[in-house]
Enzyme design. Sequence first.
Site, short mmCIF file in Angstrom:
data_model
loop_
_atom_site.label_atom_id
_atom_site.label_comp_id
_atom_site.label_asym_id
_atom_site.label_seq_id
_atom_site.Cartn_x
_atom_site.Cartn_y
_atom_site.Cartn_z
N ASN A 148 0.81 -1.23 0.00
CA ASN A 148 0.00 0.00 0.00
C ASN A 148 0.84 1.28 0.00
O ASN A 148 0.42 2.29 -0.53
CB ASN A 148 -1.02 0.00 1.15
CG ASN A 148 -0.41 -0.11 2.51
OD1 ASN A 148 0.74 -0.53 2.66
ND2 ASN A 148 -1.16 0.25 3.53
N LYS A 171 12.25 -8.33 1.53
CA LYS A 171 11.27 -8.95 0.62
C LYS A 171 10.09 -7.98 0.47
O LYS A 171 9.35 -7.76 1.41
CB LYS A 171 10.75 -10.27 1.20
CG LYS A 171 9.93 -11.04 0.19
CD LYS A 171 8.89 -11.95 0.82
CE LYS A 171 7.63 -11.24 1.17
NZ LYS A 171 6.89 -10.63 0.04
N PRO A 172 9.91 -7.42 -0.72
CA PRO A 172 8.76 -6.52 -0.92
C PRO A 172 7.49 -7.32 -1.20
O PRO A 172 7.56 -8.52 -1.46
CB PRO A 172 9.17 -5.72 -2.16
CG PRO A 172 9.99 -6.68 -2.96
CD PRO A 172 10.69 -7.57 -1.97
N ALA A 173 6.35 -6.65 -1.17
CA ALA A 173 5.08 -7.31 -1.50
C ALA A 173 5.10 -7.73 -2.96
O ALA A 173 5.65 -7.03 -3.82
CB ALA A 173 3.93 -6.36 -1.23
N GLY A 225 2.36 -5.18 7.68
CA GLY A 225 1.34 -5.90 6.94
C GLY A 225 0.18 -6.24 7.86
O GLY A 225 -0.06 -5.55 8.86
N SER A 226 -0.50 -7.32 7.54
CA SER A 226 -1.72 -7.64 8.29
C SER A 226 -1.39 -8.23 9.67
O SER A 226 -0.32 -8.82 9.87
CB SER A 226 -2.54 -8.65 7.49
OG SER A 226 -1.78 -9.82 7.30
N GLU A 247 4.39 -3.64 12.40
CA GLU A 247 3.43 -2.57 12.11
C GLU A 247 2.24 -3.24 11.46
O GLU A 247 2.30 -3.62 10.30
CB GLU A 247 4.02 -1.54 11.15
CG GLU A 247 5.19 -0.76 11.68
CD GLU A 247 4.82 0.15 12.82
OE1 GLU A 247 3.61 0.40 13.04
OE2 GLU A 247 5.75 0.61 13.51
N LEU A 248 1.14 -3.42 12.22
CA LEU A 248 0.07 -4.28 11.73
C LEU A 248 -1.21 -3.48 11.44
O LEU A 248 -1.16 -2.28 11.20
CB LEU A 248 -0.16 -5.40 12.75
CG LEU A 248 1.15 -6.14 13.14
CD1 LEU A 248 0.88 -7.20 14.18
CD2 LEU A 248 1.85 -6.73 11.93
N CYS A 281 -3.27 1.72 7.09
CA CYS A 281 -3.57 1.15 8.41
C CYS A 281 -4.04 2.23 9.38
O CYS A 281 -4.62 1.91 10.41
CB CYS A 281 -2.36 0.39 8.94
SG CYS A 281 -0.86 1.30 8.76
N GLU A 382 -11.24 -4.64 9.80
CA GLU A 382 -10.55 -3.58 9.07
C GLU A 382 -11.11 -3.54 7.65
O GLU A 382 -11.27 -4.60 7.02
CB GLU A 382 -9.05 -3.89 9.05
CG GLU A 382 -8.22 -2.73 8.62
CD GLU A 382 -6.71 -3.00 8.69
OE1 GLU A 382 -5.95 -2.03 8.77
OE2 GLU A 382 -6.29 -4.17 8.62
#
Length: 478
Positions: A148, A171-173, A225-226, A247-248, A281, A382
């Site tokens: 995002n 490692k990127p998304a 991420g989630s 960081e969720l 987020c 969310e």
Amino acid sequence: MAISGLYIDGAWREADREFEVTNPASGEVIATVSDGNQAHAEYAIQAASAAFKSWSQSTAYARAAILNKAYGLMLERKEELANLMTREQGKPLKAANNEVQYAADFLRWFAEEAVRNYGETIPSARADQRFIVRHEPVGVVAAITPWNYPISMLTRKLAPALAAGCTVVLKPAEATPLCAIEVFKILIEAGVPKGVINLVTFSKPKPIGEVFCSHPAIRKITFTGSTAVGKKLAQDAAPYLKRVSMELGGHAPFIVFDDADPVHAAKGASLVKFLNTGQACISPNRIFVQRKMLDPFIETLAQRIASMRTGNGLDPSNSIGPLVNQAAVSKVANQVDDALSKGAELVTGGHALNDGEFAGGHFYAPTLLNKVTEDMLIYREETFGPIAAVIPFDDQDEVIEKANDTHYGLAAYIYTQNLSRAMRTFEALNFGIVGINDINPTSAAAPFGGMKESGLGREGAREGMAEYLETKLGGFSV
Ligand code: ADP
């Protein structure tokens, strides 16, 4: 020919497989990228381990100079990076430009922090003893980043790690590897030595997460991420007692008291709610409005939504872009349908956008729901989409209790002109970031992070570098 996303031990490497990157506004394939495997991850970890000694022993001034150079290069390339981000991730160009600036800010801030990694001397109770404390880099870091914010979430981790003297495997998304590749090109050009930063692109993240969590050389995992994936990584890292920063997810309350200016508050709500099409987020998920304010607030918010144009972010007249994929559209549609079936009022929106200019993309109309109640999915889950859910309330204690009634604790917002109410509410909310008449309480200089199941640790600010440092005590008998 696939673009390499495997930058390991100072060179771009090839893989046997590749995966496609698509534009979420059109479904068009914009590139194919090399698809690594566990062996690439292990190779990258070895390279980062080998580079750790010399990098951690380089001077803070040398590391700061590289980060400052990267800052300059990123700003020089701002427009091209923003353009790529819009095509790969979907956010409108203006927002993409803002993100590149925010990303660059971390490079500069942590260049400045690198040279302020001070220690301490502590008085001892013994006349013949001296205590000295120094802060040393934790070692090799594995970083996993989301789609995002595909540039700023990288620099928010890489800049403090490098400033501290750590080496990194990132490692990127899988949805946004192209932005990550460009960030790496900048850092390489700025002079980051071989092995110090390693990039590994994969279409399937799970096996790579397993390597990161179990490999003995990785001393720290930093993840954005989630909440579900964050918990899994923390569990997998626990047997090895690796440090973790998480960081969720969030479920931000946005509270409008009856002494606020409803127009100002609705303007703030529209700006922060629809930022990145709600895929943030810190996006407000529950907008609590004191009953006296309800009508003017809803009216202004509806007007502002009516003036927003949805579409491909490359067209400057569009302020709302696509969602990341069709699953995201379905999740949003499901929450809206559920709310309407349980009695919410649809003020505007409430449907996906599929035809004409939207064909092939993942669009959902910006939506305003009123009279949302606790039994609706949107009240707890969310959303990560362009849905403003308004919940009327009557008094201050009630709204604080409701706002805190979530397992998330990332961001919250308060609108009031009463100073003591602002302070009391600020103190009573169990959230890591609180905006008071302010929708943008974020900066490279300010600690970002959540309480409860929104995470562990902070990014940005002094705290952001402390996440990459060990404390070492020296006790000297003299
Ligand atoms: P979202 O649902 O918003 O895509 P995720 O938590 O799934 O958030 O993704 C954030 C990052 O975590 C991405 O880089 C993704 O590839 C990665 N990821 C997802 N699942 C795993 C996993 N099991 N192990 C390691 N990384 C993962």
